[in-house]
Design a protein around this motif. Structure first.
Motif, PDB file in Angstrom:
ATOM      1  N   VAL A 145      65.335  40.507  58.734  1.00 19.13           N
ATOM      2  CA  VAL A 145      65.317  39.200  58.062  1.00 19.13           C
ATOM      3  C   VAL A 145      65.883  39.343  56.653  1.00 19.13           C
ATOM      4  O   VAL A 145      66.695  38.523  56.205  1.00 19.13           O
ATOM      5  CB  VAL A 145      63.894  38.606  58.038  1.00 19.13           C
ATOM      6  N   ALA A 146      65.485  40.387  55.956  1.00 21.27           N
ATOM      7  CA  ALA A 146      65.962  40.611  54.588  1.00 21.27           C
ATOM      8  C   ALA A 146      67.474  40.819  54.554  1.00 21.27           C
ATOM      9  O   ALA A 146      68.152  40.267  53.681  1.00 21.27           O
ATOM     10  CB  ALA A 146      65.251  41.813  53.976  1.00 21.27           C
ATOM     11  N   THR A 147      67.998  41.599  55.498  1.00 21.85           N
ATOM     12  CA  THR A 147      69.445  41.822  55.501  1.00 21.85           C
ATOM     13  C   THR A 147      70.191  40.544  55.844  1.00 21.85           C
ATOM     14  O   THR A 147      71.263  40.296  55.304  1.00 21.85           O
ATOM     15  CB  THR A 147      69.846  42.973  56.446  1.00 21.85           C
ATOM     16  N   ASP A 148      69.622  39.725  56.709  1.00 18.52           N
ATOM     17  CA  ASP A 148      70.251  38.433  57.031  1.00 18.52           C
ATOM     18  C   ASP A 148      70.251  37.490  55.825  1.00 18.52           C
ATOM     19  O   ASP A 148      71.231  36.802  55.567  1.00 18.52           O
ATOM     20  CB  ASP A 148      69.541  37.749  58.202  1.00 18.52           C
ATOM     21  N   LYS A 149      69.145  37.482  55.077  1.00 12.81           N
ATOM     22  CA  LYS A 149      69.010  36.600  53.908  1.00 12.81           C
ATOM     23  C   LYS A 149      69.688  37.169  52.665  1.00 12.81           C
ATOM     24  O   LYS A 149      69.970  36.435  51.719  1.00 12.81           O
ATOM     25  CB  LYS A 149      67.534  36.359  53.584  1.00 12.81           C
ATOM     26  N   GLY A 150      69.843  38.494  52.632  1.00 13.45           N
ATOM     27  CA  GLY A 150      70.419  39.134  51.458  1.00 13.45           C
ATOM     28  C   GLY A 150      69.410  39.400  50.356  1.00 13.45           C
ATOM     29  O   GLY A 150      69.791  39.676  49.218  1.00 13.45           O
ATOM     30  N   ILE A 151      68.117  39.346  50.709  1.00 10.47           N
ATOM     31  CA  ILE A 151      67.067  39.587  49.712  1.00 10.47           C
ATOM     32  C   ILE A 151      65.805  40.087  50.416  1.00 10.47           C
ATOM     33  O   ILE A 151      65.438  39.596  51.473  1.00 10.47           O
ATOM     34  CB  ILE A 151      66.781  38.316  48.886  1.00 10.47           C
ATOM     35  N   TYR A 152      65.173  41.103  49.804  1.00 10.67           N
ATOM     36  CA  TYR A 152      63.917  41.622  50.319  1.00 10.67           C
ATOM     37  C   TYR A 152      62.857  41.421  49.242  1.00 10.67           C
ATOM     38  O   TYR A 152      62.969  41.952  48.132  1.00 10.67           O
ATOM     39  CB  TYR A 152      64.033  43.111  50.680  1.00 10.67           C
ATOM     40  N   THR A 153      61.835  40.647  49.569  1.00  9.75           N
ATOM     41  CA  THR A 153      60.777  40.355  48.597  1.00  9.75           C
ATOM     42  C   THR A 153      59.527  41.193  48.834  1.00  9.75           C
ATOM     43  O   THR A 153      58.593  41.113  48.053  1.00  9.75           O
ATOM     44  CB  THR A 153      60.407  38.860  48.622  1.00  9.75           C
ATOM     45  N   GLY A 154      59.510  41.979  49.891  1.00  7.33           N
ATOM     46  CA  GLY A 154      58.404  42.884  50.136  1.00  7.33           C
ATOM     47  C   GLY A 154      57.409  42.371  51.154  1.00  7.33           C
ATOM     48  O   GLY A 154      57.563  41.291  51.723  1.00  7.33           O
ATOM     49  N   THR A 155      56.387  43.168  51.358  1.00  5.74           N
ATOM     50  CA  THR A 155      55.308  42.835  52.277  1.00  5.74           C
ATOM     51  C   THR A 155      54.335  41.886  51.584  1.00  5.74           C
ATOM     52  O   THR A 155      54.455  41.623  50.378  1.00  5.74           O
ATOM     53  CB  THR A 155      54.541  44.101  52.679  1.00  5.74           C
ATOM     54  N   GLN A 156      53.350  41.419  52.318  1.00  7.71           N
ATOM     55  CA  GLN A 156      52.334  40.554  51.711  1.00  7.71           C
ATOM     56  C   GLN A 156      51.626  41.284  50.565  1.00  7.71           C
ATOM     57  O   GLN A 156      51.359  40.694  49.517  1.00  7.71           O
ATOM     58  CB  GLN A 156      51.326  40.089  52.769  1.00  7.71           C
ATOM     59  N   LEU A 157      51.337  42.569  50.743  1.00  6.35           N
ATOM     60  CA  LEU A 157      50.698  43.355  49.685  1.00  6.35           C
ATOM     61  C   LEU A 157      51.605  43.434  48.454  1.00  6.35           C
ATOM     62  O   LEU A 157      51.139  43.305  47.321  1.00  6.35           O
ATOM     63  CB  LEU A 157      50.345  44.759  50.177  1.00  6.35           C
ATOM     64  N   ASP A 158      52.896  43.658  48.681  1.00  6.81           N
ATOM     65  CA  ASP A 158      53.835  43.712  47.560  1.00  6.81           C
ATOM     66  C   ASP A 158      53.810  42.393  46.777  1.00  6.81           C
ATOM     67  O   ASP A 158      53.740  42.390  45.545  1.00  6.81           O
ATOM     68  CB  ASP A 158      55.271  43.950  48.058  1.00  6.81           C
ATOM     69  N   ILE A 159      53.853  41.299  47.506  1.00  8.17           N
ATOM     70  CA  ILE A 159      53.862  39.971  46.871  1.00  8.17           C
ATOM     71  C   ILE A 159      52.574  39.766  46.073  1.00  8.17           C
ATOM     72  O   ILE A 159      52.616  39.315  44.920  1.00  8.17           O
ATOM     73  CB  ILE A 159      54.079  38.875  47.935  1.00  8.17           C
ATOM     74  N   GLU A 160      51.441  40.144  46.665  1.00  8.67           N
ATOM     75  CA  GLU A 160      50.153  39.999  45.972  1.00  8.67           C
ATOM     76  C   GLU A 160      50.073  40.867  44.721  1.00  8.67           C
ATOM     77  O   GLU A 160      49.526  40.447  43.696  1.00  8.67           O
ATOM     78  CB  GLU A 160      49.001  40.343  46.919  1.00  8.67           C
ATOM     79  N   ASP A 161      50.636  42.088  44.789  1.00  7.62           N
ATOM     80  CA  ASP A 161      50.573  43.010  43.651  1.00  7.62           C
ATOM     81  C   ASP A 161      51.633  42.713  42.586  1.00  7.62           C
ATOM     82  O   ASP A 161      51.556  43.246  41.476  1.00  7.62           O
ATOM     83  CB  ASP A 161      50.705  44.456  44.122  1.00  7.62           C
ATOM     84  N   GLY A 162      52.644  41.925  42.935  1.00  8.16           N
ATOM     85  CA  GLY A 162      53.669  41.559  41.966  1.00  8.16           C
ATOM     86  C   GLY A 162      54.811  42.545  41.841  1.00  8.16           C
ATOM     87  O   GLY A 162      55.618  42.454  40.917  1.00  8.16           O
ATOM     88  N   PHE A 163      54.885  43.491  42.762  1.00  8.23           N
ATOM     89  CA  PHE A 163      55.999  44.450  42.776  1.00  8.23           C
ATOM     90  C   PHE A 163      56.138  45.022  44.180  1.00  8.23           C
ATOM     91  O   PHE A 163      55.214  44.951  44.982  1.00  8.23           O
ATOM     92  CB  PHE A 163      55.789  45.584  41.758  1.00  8.23           C
ATOM     93  N   ILE A 164      57.301  45.578  44.465  1.00 10.87           N
ATOM     94  CA  ILE A 164      57.555  46.211  45.761  1.00 10.87           C
ATOM     95  C   ILE A 164      57.140  47.672  45.657  1.00 10.87           C
ATOM     96  O   ILE A 164      57.646  48.422  44.810  1.00 10.87           O
ATOM     97  CB  ILE A 164      59.031  46.061  46.171  1.00 10.87           C
ATOM     98  N   HIS A 165      56.197  48.063  46.502  1.00  9.32           N
ATOM     99  CA  HIS A 165      55.716  49.441  46.549  1.00  9.32           C
ATOM    100  C   HIS A 165      56.786  50.317  47.199  1.00  9.32           C
ATOM    101  O   HIS A 165      57.236  50.035  48.313  1.00  9.32           O
ATOM    102  CB  HIS A 165      54.447  49.541  47.399  1.00  9.32           C
ATOM    103  N   LEU A 166      57.163  51.366  46.522  1.00 10.33           N
ATOM    104  CA  LEU A 166      58.092  52.360  47.050  1.00 10.33           C
ATOM    105  C   LEU A 166      57.414  53.723  46.956  1.00 10.33           C
ATOM    106  O   LEU A 166      56.384  53.865  46.297  1.00 10.33           O
ATOM    107  CB  LEU A 166      59.389  52.347  46.238  1.00 10.33           C
ATOM    108  N   SER A 167      57.994  54.714  47.627  1.00  8.74           N
ATOM    109  CA  SER A 167      57.398  56.054  47.607  1.00  8.74           C
ATOM    110  C   SER A 167      58.441  57.090  47.231  1.00  8.74           C
ATOM    111  O   SER A 167      59.581  57.022  47.701  1.00  8.74           O
ATOM    112  CB  SER A 167      56.843  56.418  48.986  1.00  8.74           C
ATOM    113  N   PRO A 168      58.014  58.091  46.443  1.00  8.78           N
ATOM    114  CA  PRO A 168      58.900  59.219  46.182  1.00  8.78           C
ATOM    115  C   PRO A 168      58.921  60.130  47.415  1.00  8.78           C
ATOM    116  O   PRO A 168      58.036  60.039  48.269  1.00  8.78           O
ATOM    117  CB  PRO A 168      58.239  59.910  44.988  1.00  8.78           C
ATOM    118  N   PRO A 169      59.917  61.006  47.512  1.00  6.87           N
ATOM    119  CA  PRO A 169      60.027  61.864  48.700  1.00  6.87           C
ATOM    120  C   PRO A 169      58.759  62.652  49.009  1.00  6.87           C
ATOM    121  O   PRO A 169      58.372  62.777  50.166  1.00  6.87           O
ATOM    122  CB  PRO A 169      61.177  62.810  48.367  1.00  6.87           C
TER     123      PRO A 169
END
Length: 125
Positions: free
Chosen positions: A19-43
């Protein structure tokens, strides 16, 4: 202090990524939206992140980003076990993804790609 990670990762449902690639934007999961940032992980933490937050979940993808390709919206902040985690304080452009892999399951554990930390040029999604 900012870590020297070359790559950072997002684990998300494959459907959401499409969906994100089709829209051209990724806003994150519900948790990301609630926390106000997109959670990412280091290697060094992505496997533990999968085990802690996604154990047994099928239909996921591992999305890799080059740290150098991300903007000033990327902040490194202490999180689980005082490890610095990358948090992205803006929507992500899916075209910034360097690689995307399906995450297959072996029981409740995900099978990570052997080449996930090997440098490769950007690939079309």
């Amino acid at each position: 202090m900012t870590p020297t990670a070359h790559f950072i990762y997002k684990i998300c449902p494959e459907q959401d990524w499409h969906v994100a690639t089709d829209k051209g934007i990724y806003t994150g999961t519900q948790l990301d939206i609630e926390d106000g940032f997109i959670h990412l992980s280091p290697p060094e933490a992505v496997v533990a992140t999968a085990a802690k937050h996604f154990a047994g979940q099928d239909g996921l993808v591992l999305v890799r980003f080059l740290v150098a390709d991300l903007s000033a919206a990327l902040k490194w902040e202490a999180s689980r076990d005082d490890i610095l985690f990358p948090h992205f304080y803006a929507p992500l452009d899916p075209r910034l993804a360097d690689r995307v892999w399906p995450l297959a399951l072996n029981g409740r554990k995900h099978i990570f790609p052997e080449d996930m930390t090997i440098e490769t040029p950007h690939q079309e999604q």
